[in-house]
Structures are given as C-alpha cells and as structure tokens.
Design a protein around this motif. Sequence first.
Motif, PDB file in Angstrom:
ATOM      1  N   GLU A  27       0.839  -1.192   0.000  1.00  0.00           N
ATOM      2  CA  GLU A  27       0.000   0.000   0.000  1.00  0.00           C
ATOM      3  C   GLU A  27       0.880   1.250   0.000  1.00  0.00           C
ATOM      4  N   ALA A  28       0.392   2.308  -0.603  1.00  0.00           N
ATOM      5  CA  ALA A  28       1.035   3.618  -0.486  1.00  0.00           C
ATOM      6  C   ALA A  28       0.279   4.339   0.627  1.00  0.00           C
ATOM      7  N   ALA A  29       0.798   4.232   1.841  1.00  0.00           N
ATOM      8  CA  ALA A  29       0.112   4.767   3.019  1.00  0.00           C
ATOM      9  C   ALA A  29       0.421   6.253   3.182  1.00  0.00           C
ATOM     10  N   HIS A  30      -0.623   7.064   3.196  1.00  0.00           N
ATOM     11  CA  HIS A  30      -0.455   8.503   3.392  1.00  0.00           C
ATOM     12  C   HIS A  30      -0.223   8.806   4.871  1.00  0.00           C
ATOM     13  N   PHE A  31       0.738   9.667   5.141  1.00  0.00           N
ATOM     14  CA  PHE A  31       1.054  10.088   6.503  1.00  0.00           C
ATOM     15  C   PHE A  31       0.261  11.358   6.784  1.00  0.00           C
ATOM     16  N   ARG A  32      -0.790  11.223   7.595  1.00  0.00           N
ATOM     17  CA  ARG A  32      -1.646  12.367   7.896  1.00  0.00           C
ATOM     18  C   ARG A  32      -1.136  13.108   9.125  1.00  0.00           C
ATOM     19  N   ALA A  33      -1.274  12.496  10.271  1.00  0.00           N
ATOM     20  CA  ALA A  33      -0.757  13.015  11.540  1.00  0.00           C
ATOM     21  C   ALA A  33      -0.959  14.511  11.735  1.00  0.00           C
ATOM     22  N   GLY A  34      -2.166  14.978  11.459  1.00  0.00           N
ATOM     23  CA  GLY A  34      -2.491  16.374  11.730  1.00  0.00           C
ATOM     24  C   GLY A  34      -1.996  17.358  10.685  1.00  0.00           C
ATOM     25  N   LEU A  35      -1.467  16.855   9.570  1.00  0.00           N
ATOM     26  CA  LEU A  35      -0.943  17.741   8.542  1.00  0.00           C
ATOM     27  C   LEU A  35      -2.027  18.289   7.625  1.00  0.00           C
ATOM     28  N   THR A  36      -3.191  17.670   7.646  1.00  0.00           N
ATOM     29  CA  THR A  36      -4.293  18.131   6.805  1.00  0.00           C
ATOM     30  C   THR A  36      -5.556  18.225   7.652  1.00  0.00           C
ATOM     31  N   LYS A  41      -7.021  14.028   2.515  1.00  0.00           N
ATOM     32  CA  LYS A  41      -5.820  13.226   2.315  1.00  0.00           C
ATOM     33  C   LYS A  41      -4.650  14.176   2.044  1.00  0.00           C
ATOM     34  N   PRO A  42      -3.486  13.899   2.625  1.00  0.00           N
ATOM     35  CA  PRO A  42      -2.322  14.756   2.351  1.00  0.00           C
ATOM     36  C   PRO A  42      -1.780  14.519   0.943  1.00  0.00           C
ATOM     37  N   ASP A  43      -0.815  15.343   0.571  1.00  0.00           N
ATOM     38  CA  ASP A  43      -0.183  15.201  -0.736  1.00  0.00           C
ATOM     39  C   ASP A  43       0.394  13.799  -0.901  1.00  0.00           C
ATOM     40  N   ASP A  44       0.458  13.350  -2.128  1.00  0.00           N
ATOM     41  CA  ASP A  44       0.993  12.025  -2.423  1.00  0.00           C
ATOM     42  C   ASP A  44       2.484  11.911  -2.105  1.00  0.00           C
ATOM     43  N   THR A  45       3.173  13.025  -1.924  1.00  0.00           N
ATOM     44  CA  THR A  45       4.587  12.966  -1.546  1.00  0.00           C
ATOM     45  C   THR A  45       4.761  12.450  -0.121  1.00  0.00           C
ATOM     46  N   LEU A  46       3.717  12.507   0.696  1.00  0.00           N
ATOM     47  CA  LEU A  46       3.781  12.062   2.097  1.00  0.00           C
ATOM     48  C   LEU A  46       3.255  10.635   2.223  1.00  0.00           C
ATOM     49  N   THR A  47       3.892   9.713   1.524  1.00  0.00           N
ATOM     50  CA  THR A  47       3.466   8.317   1.544  1.00  0.00           C
ATOM     51  C   THR A  47       4.648   7.405   1.839  1.00  0.00           C
ATOM     52  N   ALA A  86      13.044   5.313   2.371  1.00  0.00           N
ATOM     53  CA  ALA A  86      11.986   4.963   1.413  1.00  0.00           C
ATOM     54  C   ALA A  86      11.487   6.219   0.717  1.00  0.00           C
ATOM     55  N   TRP A  87      11.290   7.277   1.494  1.00  0.00           N
ATOM     56  CA  TRP A  87      10.825   8.541   0.928  1.00  0.00           C
ATOM     57  C   TRP A  87      11.839   9.089  -0.070  1.00  0.00           C
ATOM     58  N   ALA A  88      13.121   9.068   0.317  1.00  0.00           N
ATOM     59  CA  ALA A  88      14.164   9.592  -0.560  1.00  0.00           C
ATOM     60  C   ALA A  88      14.266   8.766  -1.853  1.00  0.00           C
TER      61      ALA A  88
END
Length: 93
Positions: A27-36, A41-47, A86-88
């Motif tokens: 899965e491409a899990a989005h990292f929300r954690a209060g950012l939106t 859903k946050p930007d796809d860069t935060l996965t 992974a992000w990099a």
Amino acid sequence: PRVELPSHLQRIREMPCIFCSGDPPNEAAHFRAGLTGMGRKPDDTLTFPMCRRHHDEQTLSKKGELGWWLGQLSARPDLLIRAIRAWARSLCS
C-alpha cells in the motif's frame, strides 16, 4: 490544492514494507498526523510503503495515526531511518 502523483504512488507500492520488509505490491500509506484537515488526504509525496497488515493497524489504531506512529518509532527507532530512506528513494526514482 492537493498534490496528486500517480506515478509516485506506483513506485511506493513497488517498495518493501518499511515495517516488516514485506514484498511488494504494498500500500502507499499517506502520513496524515495532523498535517491536513479532517477527512482530507495529504499530498501524495507524504506516503510510505506498507503491507496491508501494517496499513490497517495504522488506519484503525485507537491511539490515532500520530499515536500509532509515535508508538512504532519509540519501540523501533530504525523505522524512522527506513521511512526517510523509502521517501528519498521514491523521490529519486
């Protein structure tokens, strides 16, 4: 406006799970954690790549997403390094 990057999400899904190194597809899990805002859903860069089990744990946690992440990172600090790598890698692909 929200940044949507379908090709980025596909690259994330092709990576091993950052928690258990489970084989793709993941899965491409989005990292929300209060950012939106609520329900956004946050930007796809935060996965991050996560297997179905870990993605479900994150989504269904009674501690909330941020509480779940903090619990994971405090128990296993190596996960932060894996997440950053992974992000990099996903940005360089």
